[in-house]
Design a protein around this motif. Structure first.
Motif, PDB file in Angstrom:
ATOM      1  N   ALA A 151       0.824  -1.209   0.000  1.00 30.44           N
ATOM      2  CA  ALA A 151       0.000   0.000   0.000  1.00 30.44           C
ATOM      3  C   ALA A 151       0.857   1.258   0.000  1.00 30.44           C
TER       4      ALA A 151
ATOM      5  N   ILE B 164      -0.402   4.807  -0.603  1.00 31.27           N
ATOM      6  CA  ILE B 164      -1.471   5.021   0.379  1.00 31.27           C
ATOM      7  C   ILE B 164      -0.879   5.695   1.618  1.00 31.27           C
TER       8      ILE B 164
ATOM      9  N   PHE C 250      -4.315   6.540   6.627  1.00 30.35           N
ATOM     10  CA  PHE C 250      -5.448   5.877   5.972  1.00 30.35           C
ATOM     11  C   PHE C 250      -5.264   4.363   5.996  1.00 30.35           C
ATOM     12  N   ASN C 251      -4.030   3.921   5.834  1.00 33.01           N
ATOM     13  CA  ASN C 251      -3.745   2.484   5.872  1.00 33.01           C
ATOM     14  C   ASN C 251      -4.067   1.910   7.250  1.00 33.01           C
TER      15      ASN C 251
ATOM     16  N   THR D  11      -7.796   1.682   7.717  1.00 32.33           N
ATOM     17  CA  THR D  11      -8.350   0.543   6.981  1.00 32.33           C
ATOM     18  C   THR D  11      -8.140  -0.755   7.748  1.00 32.33           C
TER      19      THR D  11
ATOM     20  N   LYS E  19     -10.806   7.080  -6.240  1.00 32.87           N
ATOM     21  CA  LYS E  19      -9.397   7.295  -5.937  1.00 32.87           C
ATOM     22  C   LYS E  19      -8.798   6.060  -5.272  1.00 32.87           C
TER      23      LYS E  19
ATOM     24  N   VAL F 273      -7.258   5.540  -2.515  1.00 37.68           N
ATOM     25  CA  VAL F 273      -7.522   5.280  -1.097  1.00 37.68           C
ATOM     26  C   VAL F 273      -8.865   4.576  -0.913  1.00 37.68           C
ATOM     27  N   TYR F 274      -9.830   4.909  -1.745  1.00 39.29           N
ATOM     28  CA  TYR F 274     -11.139   4.262  -1.640  1.00 39.29           C
ATOM     29  C   TYR F 274     -11.128   2.876  -2.289  1.00 39.29           C
TER      30      TYR F 274
ATOM     31  N   TRP G 116      -8.543   1.001  -2.001  1.00 37.03           N
ATOM     32  CA  TRP G 116      -7.909   0.248  -0.915  1.00 37.03           C
ATOM     33  C   TRP G 116      -8.913  -0.061   0.196  1.00 37.03           C
TER      34      TRP G 116
END
Length: 355
Positions: A68, A74, A78-79, A82, A247, A249-250, A252
């Motif tokens: 990621a 990423i 945010f990682n 998630t 995008k 991030v989404y 992921w």
């Protein structure tokens, strides 16, 4: 929980064990279990399947964070978010697969979860950052200040301490948001972003002499085409991600939700299936060996990942892990749960009659 669960009776209590004798006895029991597995061919076959698919699953989970950050770009926060979401989804996924196993069978439910993992790996390989479409989507954003006759850096990436990032700072300088660049310095930065081997960034200038100049570095996460399997994320980005404007991030996050659904199911069902084909009177012995196999199955996948990454690229390496999961799923098909349960009951009867 441990205070509520009753302790099972020990059929053959052993007293006076020292630390050394307990360790020696433990390894001796593992050896005995391994030798006796020849009598439990169903368990042996299942352990082979488990060694394969669990190795693949654990490798995917282990390298996900690095993939990621390094390949997809990423952000760390945010990682981490998630990963936290995955834990909550996994609880629901485990309960859903528990109901599914009651409706069909544990083996079939486990197979469904493994097929889910296969699609998840394909999904993961297909994740691709979008090519920055607008000025505000670029890493470096420059805006011309008419009064100063220079460009103000309105946005700049937060650089870490990796070797490549240090080399990039050495080339471009430590540029942060709010800095003011002369026209020549702005041109130099744009040129460095596009030509430097250490550039994994994009830059956009707004207004002034450099209005609408946009450059993407050769190592930017959105650049595809050089890898063996880059045709796959390129195709998915062209047909799905880009038209929908999703995008990375989404993308992921969607992958994380899917992982959460199957992760809880595959872990719980693999243990449940092993319990069905193991003698109840020797559960401690067999589950200790099962735990040993779980640890051993976290070795070969990472080695394969490192090897394929070295000769090809990270996406190809992840795809190679998919082959391990597929192999484990195929071997699982040959596991005769009914025969294994029958042999386990016969072993229980034999042991109980001896007391």
């Amino acid at each position: 929980t441990l205070r509520v669960i009753p302790e099972p009776a020990i059929l053959i209590p052993i007293e006076g064990l020292t630390t050394f004798s307990a360790i020696k006895l433990g390894f001796s029991e593992i050896g005995n279990t391994f030798r006796e597995l020849r009598r439990f061919k169903v368990i042996l076959l299942y352990l082979c399947a488990y060694l394969l698919f669990n190795d693949g699953i654990q490798t995917v989970l282990g390298i996900a964070g690095a993939f990621a950050a390094d390949t997809l770009g990423i952000p760390l926060v945010f990682n981490m978010a998630t990963i936290l979401i995955i834990q909550f989804v996994a609880a629901g996924g485990a309960m859903a697969f528990s109901r599914l196993s009651s409706a069909i069978t544990t083996k079939k439910a486990l197979t469904v979860s493994l097929i889910g993992w296969i699609f998840i790996v394909l999904f993961g390989v297909a994740i691709a950052p979008l090519i920055p479409p607008d000025h505000q989507d670029h890493d470096y954003q420059l805006e011309f200040n008419q009064n100063k006759g220079a460009y103000t850096v309105t946005s700049a990436p937060e650089l870490g301490d990796s070797r490549v990032e240090r080399l990039w700072v050495r080339e471009s300088g430590q540029i942060t948001s709010g800095d003011v660049l002369s026209l020549d310095n702005a041109r130099s930065l744009i040129s460095s972003v596009g030509k430097s081997r250490n550039s994994s960034y994009s830059i956009s200038a707004l207004k002034g002499p450099l209005d609408n100049e946009r450059v993407i570095g050769g190592s930017h996460p959105s650049i595809l085409g050089s890898g063996t399997l880059d045709w796959w994320p390129s195709l998915v980005r062209k047909t799905l991600w880009a038209p929908l404007g999703i995008k990375v991030v989404y993308q992921w996050l969607l992958l994380g939700l899917a992982v959460g659904v199957v992760m809880g199911g595959s872990q719980a069902l693999s243990r449940s299936l092993f319990a069905q084909i193991s003698p109840e009177t020797r559960s401690g012995e067999f589950f200790s060996f099962f735990g040993f196999i779980s640890r051993a199955s976290s070795v070969f996948g990472p080695m394969l990942y490192i090897f394929v990454t070295g000769i090809l690229d990270t996406r190809s390496a992840i795809f190679s892990i998919l082959l391990i999961i597929v192999a484990g799923t195929i071997v699982l098909k040959w596991v005769d749960v009914d025969a294994g349960s029958r042999i386990a009951r016969e072993e229980d009867q034999r042991i109980r009659k001896s007391f």
